[in-house]
Design an enzyme around this catalytic site. Sequence first.
Site, PDB file in Angstrom:
ATOM      1  N   SER A  49      52.536  24.124  24.519  1.00 50.66           N
ATOM      2  CA  SER A  49      53.467  23.493  23.576  1.00 50.66           C
ATOM      3  C   SER A  49      52.727  22.935  22.366  1.00 50.66           C
ATOM      4  CB  SER A  49      54.250  22.373  24.268  1.00 50.66           C
ATOM      5  OG  SER A  49      55.007  22.875  25.333  1.00 50.66           O
ATOM      6  N   HIS A  52      52.093  25.797  20.129  1.00 46.52           N
ATOM      7  CA  HIS A  52      53.296  26.248  19.414  1.00 46.52           C
ATOM      8  C   HIS A  52      53.434  25.519  18.078  1.00 46.52           C
ATOM      9  CE1 HIS A  52      54.415  28.832  22.543  1.00 46.52           C
ATOM     10  NE2 HIS A  52      55.254  28.080  23.213  1.00 46.52           N
ATOM     11  N   HIS A  68      49.910  15.720  24.594  1.00 44.17           N
ATOM     12  CA  HIS A  68      50.963  15.013  25.340  1.00 44.17           C
ATOM     13  C   HIS A  68      50.726  15.046  26.851  1.00 44.17           C
ATOM     14  CE1 HIS A  68      52.109  19.236  25.364  1.00 44.17           C
ATOM     15  NE2 HIS A  68      52.815  18.986  26.449  1.00 44.17           N
ATOM     16  N   CYS A 175      52.627  16.734  32.389  1.00 46.29           N
ATOM     17  CA  CYS A 175      53.370  17.844  31.786  1.00 46.29           C
ATOM     18  C   CYS A 175      53.328  19.099  32.641  1.00 46.29           C
ATOM     19  CB  CYS A 175      52.886  18.153  30.370  1.00 46.29           C
ATOM     20  SG  CYS A 175      53.809  19.502  29.577  1.00 46.29           S
TER      21      CYS A 175
END
Length: 376
Positions: A49, A52, A68, A175
Amino acid sequence: MDTAGKVIKCKAAVIWKQKEPFSIVEIEVAPPKAHEVRIKILSSGICRSDDHVVSGALKAKLPIILGHEAAGVVESVGEGVTSMKPGDKVIPIFLPQCGQCSTCLHPRGNLCKKNDLHTGSGLMEDGTSRFTHKGTVLHNFAGTSTFTEYTVVNEYSVVKIDAAAPPEKVCLISCGFSTGYGAALNAAKVRPGSTCAIFGLGGVGLSVVMGCKAAGASRIIGVDTNKDKFPKAKEFGVTDCINPRDYQKPINEVIFDLTGGEGVEYSFEAIGNPEVMLSALNSCQINYGKCIIVGVPPSDSNVNFHPGLLFSGRTWKGTLFGDWKSKDSIPKLVSDYMNKTFILDPLITHTLPFEKINEGFDLLHSGKCIRCVLTF
């Protein structure tokens, strides 16, 4: 020297423009305001992510500090913070749990309305940032921003964990691991003896495999275009590995052939590719098959399909963070890891010092890395 209440200068990895490498620069991190927590980051995983945003597939406000998937220690707290204190080991969470909004109060809800995933403001709740570089405001990512030696998050976006937990391992619980593992256990509710198919055998996909195996699935089909991932996937519990490039027909037809014309009871898309999402749906048993979307799709993507795919009874469902309620679930998941209910070590193939973050992303792109963890 006591840093509470003072601006901290530290190193951070900043993205100034999309499709450019991270710049390691000195930034200023302001003290936490009311109901905020300043954290010294100890480790942070590199997640797709994050990539991205770098590639432009996910829209975000720049300049930005990404990251994150992390673990750290509380450095100081703002006024009104009662759930933790300086010195506590914590995990910042990209999917917060305020405990007060309608979604948090719903027994099945976990998309807290305090999240920054949809708006992408890149700012704290008061509309400001705690990060600057020579006077330039830097945006945060998903309310966490962990590619920095220090970060500031709201109290609803961080949770205290077991002080003995190794940060370079349990950071994955914030995550990648929890997303995949929970997709199988919570979102799909995989039945013992069932057949599953996982599309994408990266860190999240292999975590789905772990969840399917824990739930008692008897057959787990792994799908990936990188055959080098197959030996590791079999170690995790995949029983059949298939590469779409080895066949002249759609992969969903191959899966139907492998399952005696039935299709799988559960399929999971762990890539974020709309075409693969349709393949995963088409691979499900026509009446009671359930397809779970786990991968993060590009911001501008769309899916077109005939409603007959669902009319026959199939279920198509998305999941965020594996349907876990973050603050409630993360401490228990950490405890489960400490009690060896599951293992995380095989997911971590590379560990690098924070300053080598660009090498970590090169490893991600190479396809030779399941999870790279940065240490501070």
